[in-house]
Design a protein around this motif. Structure first.
Motif, mmCIF file in Angstrom:
data_model
loop_
_atom_site.group_PDB
_atom_site.id
_atom_site.type_symbol
_atom_site.label_atom_id
_atom_site.label_comp_id
_atom_site.label_asym_id
_atom_site.label_seq_id
_atom_site.Cartn_x
_atom_site.Cartn_y
_atom_site.Cartn_z
ATOM 1 N N ILE A 49 0.849 -1.195 0.000
ATOM 2 C CA ILE A 49 0.000 0.000 0.000
ATOM 3 C C ILE A 49 0.888 1.250 0.000
ATOM 4 N N ASP A 50 1.889 1.255 0.858
ATOM 5 C CA ASP A 50 2.803 2.402 0.920
ATOM 6 C C ASP A 50 3.538 2.591 -0.397
ATOM 7 N N LEU A 51 3.994 1.486 -0.986
ATOM 8 C CA LEU A 51 4.720 1.558 -2.249
ATOM 9 C C LEU A 51 3.818 2.051 -3.374
ATOM 10 N N SER A 52 2.548 1.667 -3.335
ATOM 11 C CA SER A 52 1.594 2.132 -4.350
ATOM 12 C C SER A 52 1.399 3.633 -4.260
ATOM 13 N N TYR A 53 1.282 4.137 -3.031
ATOM 14 C CA TYR A 53 1.121 5.582 -2.843
ATOM 15 C C TYR A 53 2.355 6.328 -3.365
ATOM 16 N N GLN A 54 3.539 5.812 -3.034
ATOM 17 C CA GLN A 54 4.768 6.439 -3.517
ATOM 18 C C GLN A 54 4.838 6.381 -5.043
ATOM 19 N N ARG A 55 4.460 5.246 -5.602
ATOM 20 C CA ARG A 55 4.519 5.095 -7.053
ATOM 21 C C ARG A 55 3.577 6.057 -7.747
ATOM 22 N N LEU A 56 2.371 6.214 -7.229
ATOM 23 C CA LEU A 56 1.409 7.148 -7.824
ATOM 24 C C LEU A 56 1.958 8.573 -7.799
ATOM 25 N N ASN A 57 2.593 8.951 -6.703
ATOM 26 C CA ASN A 57 3.152 10.298 -6.605
ATOM 27 C C ASN A 57 4.307 10.515 -7.569
ATOM 28 N N ASN A 58 5.086 9.461 -7.822
ATOM 29 C CA ASN A 58 6.304 9.618 -8.609
ATOM 30 C C ASN A 58 6.144 9.285 -10.085
ATOM 31 N N LEU A 59 4.945 8.909 -10.501
ATOM 32 C CA LEU A 59 4.727 8.668 -11.926
ATOM 33 C C LEU A 59 4.878 9.944 -12.746
ATOM 34 N N GLY A 60 4.526 11.077 -12.125
ATOM 35 C CA GLY A 60 4.580 12.339 -12.854
ATOM 36 C C GLY A 60 3.315 12.667 -13.611
ATOM 37 N N PHE A 66 0.282 13.012 -12.067
ATOM 38 C CA PHE A 66 -0.752 13.578 -11.208
ATOM 39 C C PHE A 66 -0.235 14.788 -10.443
ATOM 40 N N TYR A 67 -1.113 15.776 -10.343
ATOM 41 C CA TYR A 67 -0.802 16.957 -9.553
ATOM 42 C C TYR A 67 -0.991 16.671 -8.069
ATOM 43 N N GLU A 68 -1.946 15.804 -7.767
ATOM 44 C CA GLU A 68 -2.216 15.464 -6.368
ATOM 45 C C GLU A 68 -2.779 14.050 -6.288
ATOM 46 N N VAL A 69 -2.368 13.340 -5.242
ATOM 47 C CA VAL A 69 -2.882 11.999 -4.954
ATOM 48 C C VAL A 69 -3.388 12.002 -3.519
ATOM 49 N N SER A 70 -4.657 11.675 -3.334
ATOM 50 C CA SER A 70 -5.215 11.640 -1.980
ATOM 51 C C SER A 70 -4.592 10.492 -1.197
ATOM 52 N N TYR A 124 8.455 11.759 -2.802
ATOM 53 C CA TYR A 124 7.813 12.572 -3.839
ATOM 54 C C TYR A 124 8.927 13.182 -4.677
ATOM 55 N N TYR A 125 8.991 12.814 -5.942
ATOM 56 C CA TYR A 125 10.171 13.132 -6.750
ATOM 57 C C TYR A 125 10.358 14.630 -7.006
ATOM 58 N N LEU A 126 9.270 15.410 -7.040
ATOM 59 C CA LEU A 126 9.397 16.835 -7.328
ATOM 60 C C LEU A 126 9.875 17.646 -6.129
ATOM 61 N N ASN A 127 9.537 17.210 -4.933
ATOM 62 C CA ASN A 127 9.879 17.980 -3.739
ATOM 63 C C ASN A 127 10.005 17.022 -2.558
ATOM 64 N N PRO A 128 11.003 16.139 -2.570
ATOM 65 C CA PRO A 128 11.064 15.086 -1.550
ATOM 66 C C PRO A 128 11.381 15.618 -0.171
ATOM 67 N N THR A 129 10.796 14.977 0.833
ATOM 68 C CA THR A 129 11.120 15.264 2.234
ATOM 69 C C THR A 129 11.830 14.081 2.882
ATOM 70 N N GLY A 130 12.010 13.021 2.135
ATOM 71 C CA GLY A 130 12.694 11.844 2.647
ATOM 72 C C GLY A 130 13.056 10.915 1.514
ATOM 73 N N GLY A 131 13.955 9.985 1.820
ATOM 74 C CA GLY A 131 14.370 9.021 0.815
ATOM 75 C C GLY A 131 15.669 9.419 0.136
ATOM 76 N N ARG A 132 16.053 8.645 -0.870
ATOM 77 C CA ARG A 132 17.295 8.920 -1.572
ATOM 78 C C ARG A 132 17.241 8.356 -2.987
ATOM 79 N N VAL A 133 18.157 8.818 -3.825
ATOM 80 C CA VAL A 133 18.323 8.305 -5.178
ATOM 81 C C VAL A 133 19.795 7.956 -5.354
ATOM 82 N N ASP A 134 20.068 6.704 -5.666
ATOM 83 C CA ASP A 134 21.435 6.242 -5.902
ATOM 84 C C ASP A 134 21.523 5.697 -7.315
#
Length: 607
Positions: free
Chosen positions: A259-270, A272-276, A444-454
């Protein structure tokens, strides 16, 4: 309470009703325990009311603490919120005492008592000042005695106890207790039981011995399955394009991680402007839930223009202008296909076209093509080298959050004789094979508050230019305070081989690497740079920030020797709405005056 209340807050998409189930009984038990011991001692109400009934306004002359050992005078002064010279306010003092008691409670001292004493001026005195003394009795910190669980069937008592942050003999701590319950709830949610309830049914406290015995009742609830997977709010994007990107399917056993991964994926697809964050609803049966994502589509087409300006550093030097124009569409006709065009002018002139098909043969296999033309002009001789290339890129998801890609590249490189490497310079072709791995855990790829990219990439090439190239990129995002984020990027790159053409070197300087310096001003076979930004978030996709950039390249004739470290610093902003983006960076190099900064301005629109 329905499952639709599951939100992305304290823990990603943790059920609010789960928290209330254990928090409310705990609060009630604590109130019963604590009220009998210190609420009656919080304030000498009669003393205060008797004096204040005279409607005399007093000024605080001094605040003193007596009997404290665990907390220092400095700590108590910062918690009480009452300072000498201020008007005496009963509510302010009362709130400060509650803060002190709460701090004691966080340290396991649940039976601390605070008695205020007030020293008033004589009746014939013209000074309306009082001295406040807080007499503190610090009781013994509570220790955990025994912890027992009942009602658990899926996991043994030992398995559940291993999730607890509190063990027998530890000092009792509110935060650790709450976290322990959260960990049990998370464990059950990962194994198909999101409706689990954990309640403290026995909170036996012995004040004399300072021991608390805990008994937790576990109601595991039914094994829950996902009955439906839906997406609401789509206008342009086809539902199948979204559903194929999600790791859950109808009939799956509930797993919180998915569920958490789905929410992250929806946000990072690019798309959508907003995901509830309210993704779940009750199903037709108690053992069913519906995954229903409510989205607001974004404009996925973008047209951006970037202008760079560097003022002259001497009277005979002209200001330098650089520019970038980019047009892209990341969700072509609602199919998820992407298309991009890029033009860049400066020390390097670049034209690039790319296209990607995100799913092939019904599998998460991406196939893309890219064509580019590059021209590099020497700063001092005006000699020109050119490069034309084409690439076929194949990528796929390997495991959770990890993607891999393989690129086949053909390049035609034209160099003037003796331009860069003396008599060995030549024109020719290069055939390259590039393999890359990327792991992205940003929330959230546009303005992340956590996580990392390697990301790591390796290219081996043959032909007239036999080279090996390596790229290493690490980006970390850490939330420091509310709406404040520290972003740190570390980057390294290297090329090995004979007859390295200038178009295969690594460039440093400009908006994407070393702000405060001209675009692509430094170059070498090795490159190291770091970007540090402290961001103040202004909205879901907007921010202002301070930055510090550091970087260097190695010498062309001595690849293992690096030039002096370059430092750039400044400020910037990213302001984005549904209609477009404005980005501004103002960077200074070490030694620059305030008016010698480099400006990088980007204006874009969405369509």
């Amino acid at each position: 309470m329905s499952v639709s209340n599951i939100t992305q807050e304290d823990r990603s998409l943790m059920s609010n009703y789960q928290k209330l189930v254990y928090i409310i009984p705990l609060i009630c038990l604590l109130i019963i325990i604590l009220c009998s011991h210190f609420v009656g001692n919080i304030l000498a109400e009669e003393a205060i009311d008797k004096k204040t009934s005279e409607k005399q306004q007093y000024i605080i002359r001094q605040v003193k603490f007596e009997g404290n050992r665990l907390l220092s005078q400095k700590q108590l002064s910062s918690l009480i919120g009452v300072q000498p010279g201020e008007n005496f306010q009963k509510d302010t003092l009362e709130a400060g005492i509650f803060k002190i008691l709460d701090e004691y409670r966080q340290r396991g001292v649940f039976f601390a008592e605070i008695r205020p004493r007030f020293e008033y001026p004589p009746k014939d005195s013209s000074l309306a000042q009082i001295i406040v003394t807080l007499q503190i009795r610090e009781s013994r910190p509570l220790k955990i005695g025994t912890i027992s669980l009942e009602g658990n069937k899926l996991f043994t008592e030992e398995e559940l106890k291993s999730e607890l942050r509190l063990q027998a003999g530890d000092f009792f701590n509110d935060a650790a207790f709450n976290d322990s319950i959260e960990r049990i709830l998370q464990l059950y949610s990962e194994h198909g039981h999101p409706k689990v309830k954990v309640s403290p049914v026995n909170f036996d406290v012995d004040e004399k011995s300072g021991v608390v015995n805990l008994k937790l009742m576990v109601d595991e609830g039914p094994l829950v399955k996902i009955s439906e997977v839906q997406v609401e709010g789509l206008q342009k994007t086809k539902e199948s394009v979204v559903l194929r990107e999600l790791p859950i399917r109808p009939g799956d056993i509930y797993a919180q991680e998915k569920i958490d991964l789905s929410y992250q994926r929806l946000n990072n697809l690019g798309y959508f402007y907003e995901v509830s964050p309210n993704l779940l609803q009750e199903g037709a049966k108690p053992d069913e839930v519906i995954f229903n994502a409510q989205v607001t589509e974004a404009r996925t087409g973008r047209f951006n223009g970037v202008l760079g300006y560097a003022p002259p550093t001497s009277l005979d030097e002209k200001p330098q202008l650089t520019g970038v124009i980019e047009a892209s569409e990341s969700n072509l006709l609602g199919t998820g296909r992407s298309l991009n065009l890029l033009w860049k002018s400066g020390a390097l002139d670049l034209y690039r076209f790319g296209y990607e098909e995100p799913w092939v043969f019904g599998k998460p296999l991406q196939i893309g093509v890219e064509f580019s033309s590059l021209k590099q002009t020497e700063k001092y001789t005006d000699a020109v080298s050119k490069e034309r290339s084409g690439s076929l890129i194949i990528g796929t998801k390997l495991i959770r959050r990890l993607e891999g890609a393989l690129a086949l590249t053909y390049k035609r490189i034209d160099l003037p004789a003796g331009m860069f490497l003396g008599d060995n310079s030549q024109s020719g072709v290069k055939y390259g094979l590039k393999f890359s791995l990327e792991r992205d855990s940003r929330n959230y790829y546009l303005n992340p508050t956590g996580g990392r990219v390697d990301k790591i990439a390796l290219e081996i090439s043959q032909g007239d230019f036999k080279l090996k190239k390596l790229w290493l990129d690490f980006n970390q995002y850490l939330q420091t305070w509310k709406k404040q984020v520290l972003a740190v990027g570390l980057h390294a790159a290297s090329v090995w081989g004979l007859n390295i053409p200038p178009t295969e070197l690594f460039y440093l300087g400009g908006a994407n690497t070393l702000r405060g310096y001209n675009e692509d001003w430094f170059r070498g076979p090795r490159r190291l740079y770091a970007n540090i930004e402290y961001r103040f978030l202004m909205g879901r996709t907007s921010q202002i920030f301070l930055f510090l950039d550091l970087g260097t390249v190695s010498k062309i004739d001595r690849p293992n020797t690096f030039e002096s470290l370059k430092i750039g610093y400044g400020f910037g902003m990213r302001l984005e709405s549904k209609g477009g983006l404005m980005s501004l960076d103002y960077g200074l190099a070490r030694g620059d005056s305030a008016l010698e900064g480099k400006v990088h301005l980007s204006l874009g629109t969405s369509f």
